[in-house]
Design an enzyme around this catalytic site. Structure first.
Site, PDB file in Angstrom:
ATOM      1  N   HIS A 149      -6.484  13.521  -1.252  1.00 15.78           N
ATOM      2  CA  HIS A 149      -6.752  12.291  -1.278  1.00 15.78           C
ATOM      3  C   HIS A 149      -7.644  11.727  -0.662  1.00 15.78           C
ATOM      4  O   HIS A 149      -7.230  11.614   0.651  1.00 15.78           O
ATOM      5  CB  HIS A 149      -5.263  11.341  -1.609  1.00 15.78           C
ATOM      6  CG  HIS A 149      -4.710  11.815  -3.013  1.00 15.78           C
ATOM      7  ND1 HIS A 149      -5.161  12.886  -3.786  1.00 15.78           N
ATOM      8  CD2 HIS A 149      -3.593  11.230  -3.422  1.00 15.78           C
ATOM      9  CE1 HIS A 149      -4.252  12.673  -4.828  1.00 15.78           C
ATOM     10  NE2 HIS A 149      -3.288  11.900  -4.621  1.00 15.78           N
ATOM     11  N   ARG A 416      -1.929  20.130 -11.755  1.00 10.75           N
ATOM     12  CA  ARG A 416      -1.599  18.735 -12.195  1.00 10.75           C
ATOM     13  C   ARG A 416      -2.878  18.371 -13.162  1.00 10.75           C
ATOM     14  O   ARG A 416      -3.860  18.726 -12.878  1.00 10.75           O
ATOM     15  CB  ARG A 416      -1.619  17.723 -10.964  1.00 10.75           C
ATOM     16  CG  ARG A 416      -1.138  16.238 -11.434  1.00 10.75           C
ATOM     17  CD  ARG A 416      -1.030  15.265 -10.480  1.00 10.75           C
ATOM     18  NE  ARG A 416      -2.194  14.893  -9.727  1.00 10.75           N
ATOM     19  CZ  ARG A 416      -2.393  13.507  -9.502  1.00 10.75           C
ATOM     20  NH1 ARG A 416      -1.596  12.583  -9.938  1.00 10.75           N
ATOM     21  NH2 ARG A 416      -3.471  13.070  -8.748  1.00 10.75           N
ATOM     22  N   GLU A 538       4.818   6.721 -13.049  1.00  6.83           N
ATOM     23  CA  GLU A 538       3.777   5.816 -12.173  1.00  6.83           C
ATOM     24  C   GLU A 538       3.874   4.565 -12.497  1.00  6.83           C
ATOM     25  O   GLU A 538       3.896   3.895 -11.443  1.00  6.83           O
ATOM     26  CB  GLU A 538       2.181   6.540 -12.428  1.00  6.83           C
ATOM     27  CG  GLU A 538       2.339   7.816 -11.947  1.00  6.83           C
ATOM     28  CD  GLU A 538       0.862   8.596 -12.086  1.00  6.83           C
ATOM     29  OE1 GLU A 538       0.119   8.232 -11.282  1.00  6.83           O
ATOM     30  OE2 GLU A 538       0.229   9.172 -13.225  1.00  6.83           O
ATOM     31  N   ASP A 578       0.365   3.683  -8.035  1.00 10.85           N
ATOM     32  CA  ASP A 578      -0.123   2.979  -9.334  1.00 10.85           C
ATOM     33  C   ASP A 578       0.904   2.403  -9.757  1.00 10.85           C
ATOM     34  O   ASP A 578       0.527   1.299 -10.071  1.00 10.85           O
ATOM     35  CB  ASP A 578      -0.226   4.272 -10.355  1.00 10.85           C
ATOM     36  CG  ASP A 578      -1.638   4.910 -10.359  1.00 10.85           C
ATOM     37  OD1 ASP A 578      -2.624   4.236 -10.776  1.00 10.85           O
ATOM     38  OD2 ASP A 578      -1.572   6.128 -10.107  1.00 10.85           O
ATOM     39  N   ARG A 616       3.879   9.686  -1.903  1.00 12.57           N
ATOM     40  CA  ARG A 616       3.877   8.804  -0.939  1.00 12.57           C
ATOM     41  C   ARG A 616       2.405   8.768  -0.364  1.00 12.57           C
ATOM     42  O   ARG A 616       1.744   9.670  -0.191  1.00 12.57           O
ATOM     43  CB  ARG A 616       4.877   8.632   0.133  1.00 12.57           C
ATOM     44  CG  ARG A 616       6.193   8.541  -0.226  1.00 12.57           C
ATOM     45  CD  ARG A 616       7.262   8.839   0.828  1.00 12.57           C
ATOM     46  NE  ARG A 616       7.128   7.768   1.692  1.00 12.57           N
ATOM     47  CZ  ARG A 616       6.975   7.679   2.813  1.00 12.57           C
ATOM     48  NH1 ARG A 616       6.594   8.962   3.418  1.00 12.57           N
ATOM     49  NH2 ARG A 616       7.340   6.729   3.891  1.00 12.57           N
ATOM     50  N   ARG A 751      -8.623   3.701  -9.136  1.00 13.04           N
ATOM     51  CA  ARG A 751      -7.630   4.617  -8.589  1.00 13.04           C
ATOM     52  C   ARG A 751      -7.005   3.853  -7.663  1.00 13.04           C
ATOM     53  O   ARG A 751      -7.560   2.730  -6.793  1.00 13.04           O
ATOM     54  CB  ARG A 751      -8.137   5.808  -7.938  1.00 13.04           C
ATOM     55  CG  ARG A 751      -8.762   6.686  -8.940  1.00 13.04           C
ATOM     56  CD  ARG A 751      -9.024   8.051  -8.022  1.00 13.04           C
ATOM     57  NE  ARG A 751      -9.596   9.180  -9.299  1.00 13.04           N
ATOM     58  CZ  ARG A 751      -9.114   9.788  -9.993  1.00 13.04           C
ATOM     59  NH1 ARG A 751      -7.697   9.644  -9.759  1.00 13.04           N
ATOM     60  NH2 ARG A 751      -9.401  10.639 -10.726  1.00 13.04           N
TER      61      ARG A 751
END
Length: 919
Positions: A149, A416, A538, A578, A616, A751
């Site tokens: 990320h 994913r 989420e 989210d 997290r 995002r």
């Protein structure tokens, strides 16, 4: 006991040394005038933060006058100088933590919180016996999962320089140096800081997924491959000392990764990238093993004339094919020559890796890492028989443990994808197979019935004679690649398939259907399922429904058969990012807590073991904060010996760049999981049930306040776009994924990472606190004497204390005066005043209520070390914020100068370093 003042003095000395060396570099590289300018800015910024209220305005104006008069070139130099000072301060503070822990151990003080030794003392005091400990360790599983990320703005080259600087500071601490050696070390520090200054902070091109893979592998090379085996040895020693019995721990700690398997919103992750990820991981594992075996062969020069080896070792040596006359009397070396040869052949066959040292003999590849472990164990057992077990402890036992933990795959890679993509693929497969032409239009019960029928039989939907769209082809290619990886590396290489935005039982069944197409699921009695199907819940609404969704899935015979094939364990992932963007900090945290409690009850009813996977992030607005406290704050029964959690962005570097700190952070995860499982598994008492009712009310009020600002305020999206550097962050080359899921500026489509990242840059940090004050105020209006209850909740309830403590840190970094200057970038004065007034009012009340609830006289009074750290770095952030605002103004007005754009991106980098957990 070491005087804390002495330790603080050592930290200040490190900071002064690094600052002095950076100053020397600045003098040489920017000239005396450039250095004088930078130093003037620094001193003025420090004076501003130390000024009395009546003087601060004049000093601020003086600072603004200096900064506003800079040329583009001077602006870039100032931004880089202040950014690098933050980088160096971070290094010094990390050294300080290591120094404190060494002093703690050296003086025999009680074990630190978060250590296994401390957890065992707590368990002993609670009456937990050895048998219960053995059972727990026998079934425990802890797995940090590295993700790509994009919140790590540092280049790998920068991180490498900083590691060298940290290593030299560490040497300065550990070794008594002669005067000449001190001078030499200071000069070496200078050369690395000089290198750092002349290394570009910014990437010229956007990261590719393979770059992200290589960046992550750095942490295995520098930390995990050596420190995880060491951690196992330390834990076994600690257990033996505390329980009086020896216990060889199973492989309860394993690493995971998303990098190369996470396709949600990343069009650049495909089947080829998935294979590349596993192959690069495997090459690193093989390189480490082969190097260690080579070194082990050099060390085990034991002669058969002097020791008697076991028949198994002799057979291993004789079968090695080593005909060197120089090793005929050295059975261990000959045995290891054979092991090296077989392992080299395995590396070549599985991933094309050719070691730099050619094997001395030919060998057949190992069929699995278990075969390699068996050969290594033969060596270890033989050493034990002639009193040389100590020789195995140095290198052989750590190597055995590494092979057990990392195998040939290094880390288990998750897959994913978004549930919407699965729906699209399944609908096309069903339509072209002539099964159903309008799958997407079916109601949920009809979908479940259709999918259950298809999953019950052996028929496949895919036909190579039909033409499919690119999405269908790409998704099936990924799954075929996963099946191939299973055949080559074993099922452990890819164990989990995560469904983003899981909203229904059909979302679970759709993945089952796709796995069946790739041969990764076979129906029948018993069923065969090669991957865990993991729903990711989420949004606030999905978290509210997750218990009922899983209960409905467990009621399906087919789904229960799948779970039987996976040991009756179901993993569920919870999304912190989210949910926060959806409902705000307080509501998201409570929704997550309630979701976990609901899942615990549902799983208990159905006799399924729950494994939670916590998504997290680094900042509090994305579930960040101290991991130890966060794990202990989970609902009773939700940990149960198993834990997976993501490690993201800059958090990976801060936790794992340093080998010792990395090992301690991993130990903390295990210790916290142990404590949460065995000390915090009791059902809630009446007080806790009452506290939960209070939290439900607070959450509802906070949700309404947050949504009213973020989603219901006309023009709020425009305010966000103009008063934060969100557009400029999207241009940074810090990750392979786009900033938005769709070509839209809607909050829903953005995002969560750039959402949080942007608010941190302008020092609002809104996702980490907004809604709290409105909730407390509304609840107190209904319960005028309720402050006592909130204070009791803070004192007695780990969950509430963790929520408030994390918010304490966020509020200490929030600065409304700076935020108001960013707001001036918005031309709509009415909108600016409306939103800023609401943010300011909520902020001031949040601080006031937090201090009342926690009983602190000031923010972070309960954490003076963190308070001092923030105070030390704030003067270096102020100029960066000021310059970023001015650069944004120029850039958005049409300034096309490359220095302007670069200055913005450099300021983003510097502020991120100064704030530390900002993304």
């Amino acid at each position: 006991m070491s005087d804390p003042a002495d330790l603080e003095a050592e930290l200040r000395e490190d900071v002064r040394l690094l600052g002095r060396l950076l100053g020397r570099v600045l003098q040489e590289r920017t000239g005396e005038a450039g250095y004088a300018l930078i130093e003037n800015v620094r001193q003025t910024a420090v004076r501003f933060r130390r000024a009395q209220p009546g003087e601060a305005g004049a000093v601020r104006a003086e600072l603004a006058g200096i900064l506003d008069g800079l040329s583009d070139r001077q602006t870039v130099d100032v931004v880089r100088a202040f950014s690098y000072f933050s980088h160096l301060l971070n290094i010094a503070e990390d050294r300080h933590q290591k120094r404190k822990r060494r002093a703690w151990l050296r003086e025999g003080l009680p074990p630190r919180a978060g250590s296994l030794a401390r957890a065992l003392l707590e368990l002993k005091a609670a009456g937990v016996g050895t048998d219960k400990l053995r059972a727990w360790f026998g079934g425990a599983f802890v797995s940090p999962v590295l993700t790509a990320h994009p919140t790590e703005v540092k280049r790998k080259s920068t991180l490498d320089c900083e590691r060298e600087i940290a290593r030299l500071l560490d040497r300065r601490d550990r070794e008594p140096l002669l005067p000449g050696e001190q001078t030499e070390l200071a000069h070496e520090l200078y050369t690395w800081i000089l290198t750092l200054w002349q290394t570009a902070m910014l990437r010229l091109t956007k990261l590719r997924v393979v770059d992200e893979i290589d960046n992550a592998l750095t942490y295995y090379r520098d930390t995990f491959l050596e420190q995880i085996p060491r951690l196992y040895a330390e834990m076994e020693y600690t257990l033996a000392r505390h329980t009086g019995t020896g216990l060889r721990l199973p492989a309860l700690l394993r690493m995971g990764s998303w990098i190369g398997g996470d396709r949600d919103g990343n069009p650049y992750v495909n089947a080829e990238v998935l294979r590349t990820a596993l192959e690069r991981q495997a090459r690193l594992a093989f390189a480490h093993y082969l190097e260690q075996i080579h070194l082990l062969g050099g060390e085990l020069s034991l002669a058969s004339r002097l020791v008697s080896v076991t028949p198994e070792l002799a057979a291993l040596a004789d079968g090695a094919g080593d005909d060197s006359p120089f090793r005929q009397d050295e059975p261990y070396r000959r045995a290891l020559v054979g092991v090296y040869a077989r392992l080299a052949a395995t590396a070549r066959a599985l991933c094309g890796y050719v070691p730099p040292r050619e094997p001395h003999a030919a060998g057949a590849p190992y069929a699995s890492s278990a075969e390699l472990r068996a050969d290594l164990d033969i060596v270890a057992q033989s050493l034990t028989t002639h009193g040389s077990a100590a020789l195995a402890e140095r290198r052989l036992r750590p190597l055995e443990r590494a092979v057990e933990v990392f195998g040939f795959h290094l880390a288990s890679l998750d897959l994913r994808q978004n549930s919407a993509v699965h729906e699209q693929v399944v609908a096309e497969l069903l339509r072209l197979a002539g099964v159903h032409g309008e799958y997407a239009a079916l109601a949920e019960p009809e979908r479940i019935a259709l999918l259950t029928r298809e999953l019950a039989g052996p028929r496949l939907l895919y036909s190579r004679h039909l033409d499919y769209g690119a999405t269908v082809a790409g998704e099936l290619e990924i799954l075929q690649a996963a099946a191939d990886i299973h055949r080559r590396f074993g099922a452990i290489a890819i164990q989990n398939y995560i469904i983003s935005h899981c909203e229904s039982v059909s979302d679970l069944l759709e993945v089952g259907l796709l796995l069946k197409e790739a041969g990764l699921l076979a129906p029948g009695e018993p069923a065969r399922l090669e991957l865990n199907i993991v729903p990711l819940f989420e949004t606030i609404a999905d978290l509210d429904r997750c218990g009922s969704i899983m209960s409905e899935a467990f009621a399906l015979d087919a789904y229960r058969r799948w779970l039987d094939a996976r040991g009756c364990v179901q993993e569920v992932m919870l999304g912190y990012s989210d949910s926060n963007k959806d409902g705000g900090y307080l509501s998201a945290n409570w929704a997550l807590y309630q979701a976990e409690a609901s899942l615990v009850e549902v799983f208990r009813t159905h006799g399924i073991r729950l494994r939670l996977f916590h998504g997290r992030g680094g900042t509090v607005g994305r579930g960040g904060g101290p991991a130890y406290e966060a794990i202990l704050a989970q609902p009773p029964g939700s940990v149960d010996g198993m834990l997976r959690l993501t490690e993201q962005g800059e958090t990976i570097a801060s936790k794992y760049s340093d080998a010792q700190l990395g090992r301690e952070n991993l130990e903390t995860l295990i210790a916290a999981t142990l404590e949460a499982s065995l000390l915090h598994a009791h059902d809630p008492d009446e007080a806790m049930l009452r506290y939960a009712q209070v939290m439900t009310s607070l959450s509802e009020y906070a949700y309404r306040a947050y949504r009213a600002l973020v989603y219901d305020t006309p023009g709020f999206v425009e305010y966000f776009r103009m008063t934060t550097p969100i557009a400029e962050i999207a241009e940074l080359n810090i990750g392979s994924r786009p900033a938005s899921r769709k070509a839209s500026w809607g909050i829903e489509d953005l995002r969560a990472i750039p959402w949080v990242f942007s608010w941190a840059q302008c020092r609002v940090l809104l996702p980490g606190w907004y809604g709290f004050a409105s909730a407390v105020e509304a609840w107190l209006a209904e319960h005028p004497q309720g402050m006592d209850t909130l204070q009791q909740m803070y004192q007695r309830w780990p969950f509430f204390r963790s929520v408030v403590s994390n918010m304490d840190m966020v509020l200490a970094k929030t600065d409304l005066s700076i935020a108001s200057r960013y707001a001036e970038l918005l031309e709509d004065a009415a909108l600016r005043e409306l939103v800023l007034e609401r943010i300011g009012e909520e902020l001031n009340k949040s601080v006031r209520y937090l201090l009342q609830i926690s009983g602190q006289p000031a923010l972070l009074a309960n954490n003076p070390e963190l308070a001092q750290s923030i105070r030390s770095r704030i003067p270096y952030l102020d100029p960066l914020n000021h310059l970023q605002i001015e650069l944004l103004r120029r850039y958005r007005a049409g300034d096309t100068d490359e220095l302007t754009r670069r200055g913005i991106h450099l300021s983003i980098n510097g502020l991120t370093a100064g704030l530390r957990n900002s993304g």
